[in-house]
Design an enzyme around this catalytic site. Structure first.
Site, PDB file in Angstrom:
ATOM      1  N   CYS A   8       1.143  -1.287  -0.010  1.00  0.00           N
ATOM      2  CA  CYS A   8       0.180  -0.049   0.246  1.00  0.00           C
ATOM      3  C   CYS A   8       1.007   1.113   0.313  1.00  0.00           C
ATOM      4  O   CYS A   8       1.953   1.369  -0.120  1.00  0.00           O
ATOM      5  CB  CYS A   8      -0.778  -0.098   1.287  1.00  0.00           C
ATOM      6  SG  CYS A   8      -0.694  -0.167   2.733  1.00  0.00           S
ATOM      7  N   ASN A  11       2.286   1.161   4.260  1.00  0.00           N
ATOM      8  CA  ASN A  11       2.644   0.107   4.724  1.00  0.00           C
ATOM      9  C   ASN A  11       2.608   0.292   6.516  1.00  0.00           C
ATOM     10  O   ASN A  11       3.121  -0.041   7.337  1.00  0.00           O
ATOM     11  CB  ASN A  11       4.270  -0.231   4.895  1.00  0.00           C
ATOM     12  CG  ASN A  11       4.370  -1.499   4.944  1.00  0.00           C
ATOM     13  OD1 ASN A  11       5.934  -1.891   5.158  1.00  0.00           O
ATOM     14  ND2 ASN A  11       3.501  -2.133   5.006  1.00  0.00           N
ATOM     15  N   CYS A  13      -1.121   1.241   7.003  1.00  0.00           N
ATOM     16  CA  CYS A  13      -2.233   0.690   6.780  1.00  0.00           C
ATOM     17  C   CYS A  13      -2.743  -0.465   6.559  1.00  0.00           C
ATOM     18  O   CYS A  13      -3.303  -1.571   6.807  1.00  0.00           O
ATOM     19  CB  CYS A  13      -3.566   2.257   6.729  1.00  0.00           C
ATOM     20  SG  CYS A  13      -3.661   3.225   8.029  1.00  0.00           S
ATOM     21  N   ARG A  14      -2.949  -0.531   5.222  1.00  0.00           N
ATOM     22  CA  ARG A  14      -3.938  -1.710   4.484  1.00  0.00           C
ATOM     23  C   ARG A  14      -2.902  -2.559   4.799  1.00  0.00           C
ATOM     24  O   ARG A  14      -2.896  -4.057   5.198  1.00  0.00           O
ATOM     25  CB  ARG A  14      -3.763  -0.927   3.360  1.00  0.00           C
ATOM     26  CG  ARG A  14      -5.583   0.278   3.880  1.00  0.00           C
ATOM     27  CD  ARG A  14      -5.717   0.161   1.559  1.00  0.00           C
ATOM     28  NE  ARG A  14      -4.546   1.744   2.071  1.00  0.00           N
ATOM     29  CZ  ARG A  14      -4.225   1.314   0.684  1.00  0.00           C
ATOM     30  NH1 ARG A  14      -5.035   1.857  -0.404  1.00  0.00           N
ATOM     31  NH2 ARG A  14      -3.280   2.751  -0.059  1.00  0.00           N
ATOM     32  N   SER A  15      -1.201  -2.755   4.128  1.00  0.00           N
ATOM     33  CA  SER A  15      -1.250  -3.757   3.283  1.00  0.00           C
ATOM     34  C   SER A  15      -0.485  -4.182   5.127  1.00  0.00           C
ATOM     35  O   SER A  15      -0.154  -5.808   4.923  1.00  0.00           O
ATOM     36  CB  SER A  15       0.428  -3.295   2.841  1.00  0.00           C
ATOM     37  OG  SER A  15       1.082  -2.101   3.429  1.00  0.00           O
ATOM     38  N   ASP A 125      -7.856   3.453   1.402  1.00  0.00           N
ATOM     39  CA  ASP A 125      -7.101   4.412   2.871  1.00  0.00           C
ATOM     40  C   ASP A 125      -7.796   4.350   4.180  1.00  0.00           C
ATOM     41  O   ASP A 125      -8.511   5.991   4.106  1.00  0.00           O
ATOM     42  CB  ASP A 125      -6.032   4.815   2.228  1.00  0.00           C
ATOM     43  CG  ASP A 125      -4.759   5.333   3.288  1.00  0.00           C
ATOM     44  OD1 ASP A 125      -5.419   5.116   4.294  1.00  0.00           O
ATOM     45  OD2 ASP A 125      -4.368   5.315   2.952  1.00  0.00           O
TER      46      ASP A 125
END
Length: 157
Positions: A8, A11, A13-15, A125
């Site tokens: 993401c 690196n 939040c999402r990933s 995000d």
């Protein structure tokens, strides 16, 4: 060893959430010895930093370990070594392909492309939306389908 990298923007939040959730999913299937799972950013703002407090909170809520999660940036070596490079949105895919000079396009996917039933293909995000629950829900759906895809591709039970 099947190597999966989640990517993401930052690196945090999402990933890292996807990395932790996918590790948990793979472990529940008894396949952890067959996988190497990691995450990275396309940007360099959060290198060496832990995930966002919202990510840590949602992982804790669902009793998913966040051990070992630290921000890092994707490298050209990652493009070469990972079997699956999974971006969270179209912008991530563009940035991954820019880092790689277009190499690895055949193994670079947007996570929600594995879900034909979902109209939404980008995982928003939560750093900007604040909705970590939505991110968790979308990742849950996408990761289950990704694992099924990989199991079929590699004849894993």
């Amino acid at each position: 060893m099947i190597k999966v990298l989640f990517v993401c923007l930052g690196n945090i939040c999402r990933s890292p959430m996807a990395e932790a959730m996918f590790r948990d999913l793979v472990k529940k299937e008894g396949l952890e010895a067959k996988f190497e799972i990691d995450s990275a950013a396309t940007g360099d703002w959060h290198i060496g930093k832990p995930p966002h407090k919202g990510t840590l909170s949602i992982l804790d809520k669902y009793r998913i370990s966040s051990d070992g999660l630290l921000g890092r940036q994707i490298t050209s070596g990652d493009i070469e070594s990972f079997d699956y490079i999974i971006g969270m949105d179209e912008s991530n895919i563009s940035n991954i392909l820019a880092v790689s000079g277009g190499q690895g396009a055949e193994k670079t996917f947007r996570l929600l492309d594995f879900r034909e039933d979902l109209a939404k293909k980008d995982v928003p995000d939560p750093y900007y939306t604040g909705d970590f629950e939505e991110t968790y829900d979308l990742l849950s759906k996408g990761l289950a389908s990704l694992l099924e895809h990989i199991k079929k591709q590699h004849n894993l039970g």
